[in-house]
Motif scaffolding. Structure first.
Motif, PDB file in Angstrom:
ATOM      1  N   VAL A 198     -53.075  19.577   9.790  1.00 50.40           N
ATOM      2  CA  VAL A 198     -52.846  18.594   8.732  1.00 50.40           C
ATOM      3  C   VAL A 198     -53.397  17.232   9.116  1.00 50.40           C
ATOM      4  N   LEU A 199     -53.171  16.823  10.380  1.00 54.00           N
ATOM      5  CA  LEU A 199     -53.568  15.490  10.822  1.00 54.00           C
ATOM      6  C   LEU A 199     -55.070  15.385  11.051  1.00 54.00           C
ATOM      7  N   HIS A 200     -55.681  16.416  11.596  1.00 57.53           N
ATOM      8  CA  HIS A 200     -57.123  16.347  11.884  1.00 57.53           C
ATOM      9  C   HIS A 200     -57.738  17.734  11.710  1.00 57.53           C
ATOM     10  N   PRO A 201     -57.990  18.133  10.462  1.00 57.42           N
ATOM     11  CA  PRO A 201     -58.464  19.502  10.206  1.00 57.42           C
ATOM     12  C   PRO A 201     -59.810  19.825  10.849  1.00 57.42           C
ATOM     13  N   GLN A 202     -60.677  18.808  10.997  1.00 62.44           N
ATOM     14  CA  GLN A 202     -62.003  19.087  11.557  1.00 62.44           C
ATOM     15  C   GLN A 202     -61.909  19.599  12.997  1.00 62.44           C
ATOM     16  N   SER A 203     -61.156  18.872  13.849  1.00 66.49           N
ATOM     17  CA  SER A 203     -61.050  19.292  15.242  1.00 66.49           C
ATOM     18  C   SER A 203     -60.263  20.598  15.367  1.00 66.49           C
ATOM     19  N   HIS A 204     -59.259  20.789  14.507  1.00 66.27           N
ATOM     20  CA  HIS A 204     -58.491  22.039  14.543  1.00 66.27           C
ATOM     21  C   HIS A 204     -59.381  23.227  14.194  1.00 66.27           C
ATOM     22  N   THR A 205     -60.179  23.073  13.148  1.00 68.40           N
ATOM     23  CA  THR A 205     -61.090  24.152  12.761  1.00 68.40           C
ATOM     24  C   THR A 205     -62.098  24.436  13.856  1.00 68.40           C
ATOM     25  N   TRP A 206     -62.636  23.363  14.457  1.00 64.86           N
ATOM     26  CA  TRP A 206     -63.608  23.545  15.542  1.00 64.86           C
ATOM     27  C   TRP A 206     -62.986  24.316  16.696  1.00 64.86           C
ATOM     28  N   PHE A 207     -61.765  23.973  17.092  1.00 68.94           N
ATOM     29  CA  PHE A 207     -61.103  24.621  18.228  1.00 68.94           C
ATOM     30  C   PHE A 207     -60.808  26.085  17.933  1.00 68.94           C
ATOM     31  N   VAL A 208     -60.254  26.360  16.752  1.00 71.37           N
ATOM     32  CA  VAL A 208     -59.926  27.738  16.386  1.00 71.37           C
ATOM     33  C   VAL A 208     -61.188  28.587  16.295  1.00 71.37           C
ATOM     34  N   ASN A 209     -62.216  28.048  15.671  1.00 71.38           N
ATOM     35  CA  ASN A 209     -63.476  28.795  15.558  1.00 71.38           C
ATOM     36  C   ASN A 209     -64.088  29.067  16.920  1.00 71.38           C
ATOM     37  N   ARG A 210     -63.951  28.117  17.815  1.00 71.43           N
ATOM     38  CA  ARG A 210     -64.487  28.311  19.167  1.00 71.43           C
ATOM     39  C   ARG A 210     -63.753  29.442  19.887  1.00 71.43           C
ATOM     40  N   LEU A 211     -62.427  29.490  19.751  1.00 76.71           N
ATOM     41  CA  LEU A 211     -61.664  30.582  20.361  1.00 76.71           C
ATOM     42  C   LEU A 211     -62.050  31.923  19.750  1.00 76.71           C
ATOM     43  N   LEU A 212     -62.161  31.971  18.418  1.00 78.23           N
ATOM     44  CA  LEU A 212     -62.551  33.218  17.759  1.00 78.23           C
ATOM     45  C   LEU A 212     -63.952  33.655  18.184  1.00 78.23           C
TER      46      LEU A 212
END
Length: 500
Positions: free
Chosen positions: A79-93
């Motif tokens: 919620v606070l910073h969707p860009q970095s969250h998406t980047w981190f999750v995508n990197r793990l996947l």
């Protein structure tokens, strides 16, 4: 015999070693094996240690917190910073898929698709799967080629790769010397329309978003040093809608002025009237259209004559964008209304010839003056879109057309050998077009759709950015005339404009 002798000698030597040394060597090898095993199971080991620590510290409460806190923190991060969250999750996947989804069977797939290189001894070499990234359409495999391989080798095996990986389609693109990208397509992002409820302003004319590519990413255009663009497609192909979405972003830039001549004679472009420096929706009064084109032509001549002396540079694009010296977009929709002389009487033909001549000059010389001429037509033939104009247009867009000749009239001879063609665009896929990339390769894109009310709201909201072209050196529409040399008069005056 020699081998057996050497083996016996080795066994005797080991047996002769002191027991302490043998035990030490065994312990060392066992420890190294355990370290490697723990490293391979590091995720499981780490998770186990964390669970044990939570339970030993807080008991059952620690286990409950361990189960609840990570999802809550992840949600808050998103919620606070969707860009970095998406980047981190995508990197793990991506790392997981690199090792467990694709890496585990990469060698077998390369052999099955005949993309390996045999070596003496019955072994073989395969290209290296360097990394996996996630794209809106699916996974992208980044591959380093073997010596002697080329992207074309993978392109020929695209169908086999798709079957091997269990996806509908695999797209192969070159990513540089010795590298290739395999896009495993799971979703056709061009199948559904892209509807925008608002359009972000264009702040950089060297990077203007205009459509979405087959990989789900936005495509951009660099309008610096661009003189002209041509586009064509059958009625209902999404041509005007695509241009509307592009214009909605550009008109929000104070250093951009728009001039529109709509050959349909309707109200498809009426939304832009509050913001347009000049707007003409005449399809029969070619004198009114000629006055608008002459005004832009006069501004071009004024800039070419005075720009270096007044601003220090002969080329408009070597200077910073300035609302007092704006880039001017001249859009002529259904240009065949003014250029195709079939069925016209002699007086009307003369006007059509003059309009065509002025457009041709703008296409050839407008670049240095910061004037971009954009010609759109539903009749992409040599009569409606003269090759002298088309061949000087560096940006070309083809929506759905009915024949290969029509496709070539827009895109040029390159369409003959291309893998994609505007002829193949289904009727239901309104807004999909074929454009050329910076490398000259043709690709399909989908232009977004902006409804008329949204476009009108944007134009009204930015109406205060509208300026008459007379403020920049063009002659007034009411004062348009011709000098002895046939050029437009450059006298100053208050422009009345041509408004539908």
């Amino acid at each position: 015999m020699v081998t057996v002798t050497n083996l016996l000698t080795l066994v005797k030597t080991v047996l002769a070693l002191p027991r302490k040394r043998v035990n030490g060597a065994v312990s060392l090898l066992t420890g190294w094996w355990l370290i490697r095993l723990l490293w391979r199971l590091r995720i499981l080991v780490t998770a186990t240690l964390v669970v044990l620590f939570a339970y030993s510290t807080l008991g059952w409460v620690g286990l409950v917190l361990l189960a609840v806190l990570p999802p809550v923190l992840s949600f808050a991060w998103r919620v606070l910073h969707p860009q970095s969250h998406t980047w981190f999750v995508n990197r793990l996947l991506a790392r997981h898929r690199l090792r467990h989804t694709y890496g585990s069977r990469w060698d077998a797939v390369m052999v099955a698709c005949n993309l390996h290189v045999p070596v003496p001894g019955g072994d073989h070499l395969t290209p290296t799967l360097r990394k996996v990234t996630l794209a809106p359409v699916g996974d992208v495999l980044h591959v380093r080629l073997l010596d002697g391989q080329a992207p074309a080798d993978f392109a020929r095996q695209a169908d086999e790769l798709a079957h091997a990986f269990g996806v509908p389609e695999v797209r192969v693109t070159s990513a540089g010397p010795g590298r290739v990208e395999l896009v495993l397509v799971l979703l056709d992002v061009l199948a559904e329309p892209v509807i925008l409820t608002d359009v972000p302003p264009v702040t950089d004319l060297r990077r203007v978003r205009f459509a979405i590519g087959e990989d789900g990413l936005w495509r951009t255009r660099n309008y610096a040093n661009i003189a002209a663009e041509v586009g064509g497609g059958v009625p209902g192909s999404g041509k005007t809608a695509g241009e509307t979405s592009l214009a909605c972003g550009l008109i929000q830039n104070p250093a951009v002025q728009y001039v529109v001549a709509d050959g349909k004679g309707g109200e498809d472009w009426s939304w832009i009237a509050p913001r347009a420096a000049a707007y003409c929706a005449e399809d029969e009064d070619l004198e009114a259209v000629l006055r608008v084109v002459e005004q832009v032509h006069g501004l071009m001549r004024h800039r070419l004559k005075t720009q270096k002396a007044t601003r220090g540079e002969a080329n408009f694009w070597n200077l910073p964008l300035d609302p007092n010296h704006p880039a001017v977009f001249l859009v002529v929709d259904e240009v065949q209304t003014f250029t195709d002389t079939k069925g016209m009487d002699n007086d009307t033909k003369q006007l059509a010839y003059q309009i065509t001549a002025r457009l041709s000059v703008l296409v050839k010389k407008g670049r240095s003056a910061g004037i971009i001429t954009r010609l759109l037509t539903q009749k992409p033939t040599a009569d409606a879109l003269p090759t002298a104009i088309r061949d000087n247009a560096s940006v070309r867009t083809a929506w759905r057309v009915m024949s290969k000749d029509a496709a070539e009239a827009i895109l040029g001879p390159v369409v003959r050998e291309a893998e994609v063609s505007p002829v193949d665009i289904p009727e239901a896929m309104r807004g999909v077009a074929v454009v050329a990339t910076d490398a000259g390769r043709l690709e399909r894109v989908r232009f977004p759709f902006v409804d008329e009310h949204t476009a009108e709201t944007i134009a009204t909201r930015t109406a205060d950015l509208r300026r008459e072209l007379t403020a920049f050196g063009a002659s007034a529409l009411d004062d348009q005339g011709a000098n002895d040399d046939g050029t437009a008069s450059e006298s100053e005056g208050e422009a009345a404009g041509v408004r539908a």
